[in-house]
Design an enzyme around this catalytic site. Structure first.
Site, PDB file in Angstrom:
ATOM      1  N   HIS A 100     -25.161  12.696 -30.608  1.00 52.36           N
ATOM      2  CA  HIS A 100     -26.277  11.820 -30.234  1.00 52.36           C
ATOM      3  C   HIS A 100     -27.601  12.469 -30.617  1.00 52.36           C
ATOM      4  CE1 HIS A 100     -23.640   8.945 -28.438  1.00 52.36           C
ATOM      5  NE2 HIS A 100     -23.007   9.939 -27.832  1.00 52.36           N
ATOM      6  N   ARG A 109     -33.199   6.700 -39.660  1.00 48.59           N
ATOM      7  CA  ARG A 109     -32.209   5.811 -39.056  1.00 48.59           C
ATOM      8  C   ARG A 109     -32.773   5.119 -37.826  1.00 48.59           C
ATOM      9  NH1 ARG A 109     -29.744   6.688 -34.167  1.00 48.59           N
ATOM     10  NH2 ARG A 109     -27.673   5.774 -33.846  1.00 48.59           N
ATOM     11  N   GLY A 133     -21.648   0.030 -29.314  1.00 42.10           N
ATOM     12  CA  GLY A 133     -21.632   1.475 -29.542  1.00 42.10           C
ATOM     13  C   GLY A 133     -23.027   2.012 -29.324  1.00 42.10           C
ATOM     14  N   GLU A 156     -20.556   0.774 -24.620  1.00 39.75           N
ATOM     15  CA  GLU A 156     -20.270   2.134 -25.072  1.00 39.75           C
ATOM     16  C   GLU A 156     -18.946   2.602 -24.479  1.00 39.75           C
ATOM     17  OE1 GLU A 156     -21.544   4.423 -27.265  1.00 39.75           O
ATOM     18  OE2 GLU A 156     -19.871   5.641 -26.567  1.00 39.75           O
ATOM     19  N   GLU A 185     -13.668  -3.927 -28.133  1.00 36.12           N
ATOM     20  CA  GLU A 185     -12.548  -4.847 -28.344  1.00 36.12           C
ATOM     21  C   GLU A 185     -11.975  -5.350 -27.030  1.00 36.12           C
ATOM     22  OE1 GLU A 185     -13.160  -2.036 -29.750  1.00 36.12           O
ATOM     23  OE2 GLU A 185     -12.397  -1.894 -31.791  1.00 36.12           O
ATOM     24  N   GLU A 199     -25.040   0.321 -34.865  1.00 39.37           N
ATOM     25  CA  GLU A 199     -25.201   1.335 -35.916  1.00 39.37           C
ATOM     26  C   GLU A 199     -23.807   1.909 -36.103  1.00 39.37           C
ATOM     27  OE1 GLU A 199     -24.697   4.213 -37.612  1.00 39.37           O
ATOM     28  OE2 GLU A 199     -25.878   5.513 -36.280  1.00 39.37           O
ATOM     29  N   GLU A 208     -14.676   6.263 -40.423  1.00 35.13           N
ATOM     30  CA  GLU A 208     -14.603   6.005 -38.971  1.00 35.13           C
ATOM     31  C   GLU A 208     -14.157   4.575 -38.691  1.00 35.13           C
ATOM     32  OE1 GLU A 208     -17.959   7.168 -36.401  1.00 35.13           O
ATOM     33  OE2 GLU A 208     -18.540   8.589 -37.942  1.00 35.13           O
TER      34      GLU A 208
END
Ligand code: GJV
Length: 455
Positions: A100, A109, A133, A156, A185, A199, A208
């Site tokens: 993080h 970013r 996320g 998250e 999900e 992101e 990933e």
């Protein structure tokens, strides 16, 4: 009973079982099916092994194989989907601050996402947003503080979510931002959303495969006519020089301390050049041609199944003489405006933009090739998702060089490349002279363990 191994009398041969189907993309690779038993003769790199099936030998990707006993055990245990996603390790690493900090410290970013929110602040009023996320919640906090959405669902999966909840409160955003801990999900949202922001981009854009979670959430939670941020993504490639990297890993062996260590060069080639170099920073001057987008993803129409195999083509014209050491890639994402005709925001991770923590990815050739202005480099890129390890993929590049120089000059390049290079001519695939398989090729396997969370 005598095993295949004993029959061969070769103790270095090991038997492996294929975890899934694989079709080789060149004549020196084997094709096999799930459950096939292969004999592995050599492991020249951690990614590509030299193996045998029904008497035919060729390279096979190591990650598709399991040692016999391990495979049976896995079958018995019904390796869970979570294992194939390596979620424990993946979300475990996002539960600590290191990644993080890296992402938040990346100004290009983070500012790109802030810019998206600021430039759409008027249209975000009363909208429902999902931040997939969310990590420490930075994008959700930007939304709450810089625009007036009615709700922001900050999703998250890692344990960071508990801290994110505190950060939301600490910054007075708890009326608007709801932190939901869980896999996107599996999570239930109170309602559908107008905007799905995330992101999700990894090394080489897709590594990933967090993008899969984004696509599934889109299909379930995005309202008809809702907006995806990013809205599209592109992977860019450029043939390049990499003098200092080549010198550091290869030329080094020519004369260390006045000694000839060149017998180590094939080993060096295997060890350093068969894997992509993720933390590469390419100088604009090292680009031998103009860069070109090799694949473009539309975040509205892209389907999860499309991710299994993505193909792209390239055709580059060499602009200046130099040494072709490899290909460098990077990605760009675009955020469309909520207003028709509004400005698009771009986050470009290439060498002509502000550096990002993704840097660029370098794919080295087996051997460097001298190229001249006017030469062309054409070929294909194939991103093949690992059928077992769902966060991983193999990237295969095929290319050929058409030299504009006379045939005699070509011979040298031809010889050094160990391939057939066709003479000049406008025809970009005029390598019809030989078997396309003879063209140069790199097969690169993004090794196990997400780069993002390993490094
Ligand atoms: N559901 C919830 N959170 C997720 C998911 C998911 N399916 N996948 C990743 N995350 N750009 N490649 C979280 C992860 O725990 C981390 O905090 C963040 O999203 C990754 C964002 C950067 N990764 C990337």
């Amino acid at each position: 009973m005598q095993t295949e191994k004993e029959k061969q009398g070769d103790t270095s041969v090991e038997e492996y079982v294929a975890l899934s189907n694989f079709s080789g993309s060149s004549s020196d690779q084997l094709c096999f099916n799930s459950g096939d038993r292969l004999l592995v003769h050599a492991k020249p790199s951690s990614e590509w092994w030299w193996a045998e099936l029904y008497g035919v030998r060729g390279y096979v990707p190591a990650s598709y194989l399991r040692q016999d006993a391990a495979a049976e055990e896995e079958e018995d245990n019904h390796t869970s989907l979570e294992d194939q996603w390596q979620d424990e390790e993946y979300f475990g690493s996002y539960g600590t601050l290191r990644l993080h900090l890296e992402m938040l410290s990346d100004k290009s970013r983070t500012e790109a996402y802030r810019k998206v929110i600021v430039s759409n602040s008027a249209s975000l009023r009363s909208k429902v947003v999902m931040d997939l996320g969310c990590g420490t919640g930075i994008i959700s906090l930007f939304c709450a503080q810089l625009a007036q959405p009615s709700e922001v669902y900050a999703v998250e999966a890692s344990s960071m979510a508990e801290y994110t909840r505190q950060l939301v409160k600490q910054n007075g955003c708890e009326q608007v931002v709801t932190v939901l801990q869980g896999r996107a999900e599996e999570i239930e949202l109170p309602k559908q959303v107008d905007v799905l922001v995330s992101e999700w981009m990894g090394n080489c854009l897709l590594f990933e495969f967090m993008v899969e979670s984004v696509l599934l959430a889109r299909d379930r939670w995005l309202k008809e006519g809702g907006v995806m941020w990013p809205s599209s993504a592109a992977l860019t490639l450029v043939p390049c020089q990499a003098n200092s990297y080549y010198a550091e890993k290869m030329t080094f062996w020519e004369q260390p301390y006045g000694l000839d260590f060149t017998p180590l060069q094939p080993l060096a080639q295997q060890e350093f050049f068969t894997k992509p170099k993720f933390n590469h920073v390419i100088e604009p001057d090292d680009c031998l041609t103009a860069p070109s987008d090799v694949l473009c993803l539309d975040m509205y129409t892209l389907q999860v199944k499309d991710l299994e195999e993505i193909k792209g083509q390239f055709h580059f014209c060499v602009e200046k003489p130099g040494v072709f050491h490899g290909f460098t890639s990077w990605f760009t994402v675009h955020f469309e405006s909520l207003e028709t005709g509004g400005a698009t925001v771009e986050l470009n991770t290439g060498p002509n933009s502000q550096p990002t923590h993704w840097k660029q990815t370098l794919f080295m050739l087996d051997r460097p090739v001298s190229v001249h202005a006017g030469d062309s480099i054409s070929g294909t890129i194939l991103l093949r998702r690992n059928p077992f390890w769902r966060r991983h993929m193999t990237i295969t590049l095929h290319w050929s060089i058409n030299s504009c120089k006379k045939e005699t000059d070509n011979c040298q390049a031809n010889h050094r490349l160990g391939q057939r290079v066709s003479p000049c001519g406008g025809d970009r695939f005029s390598v019809g002279h030989g078997d396309p398989q003879e063209n140069s090729r790199i097969n690169l396997l993004l090794s196990l363990g997400s780069v993002r969370y390993q490094w």
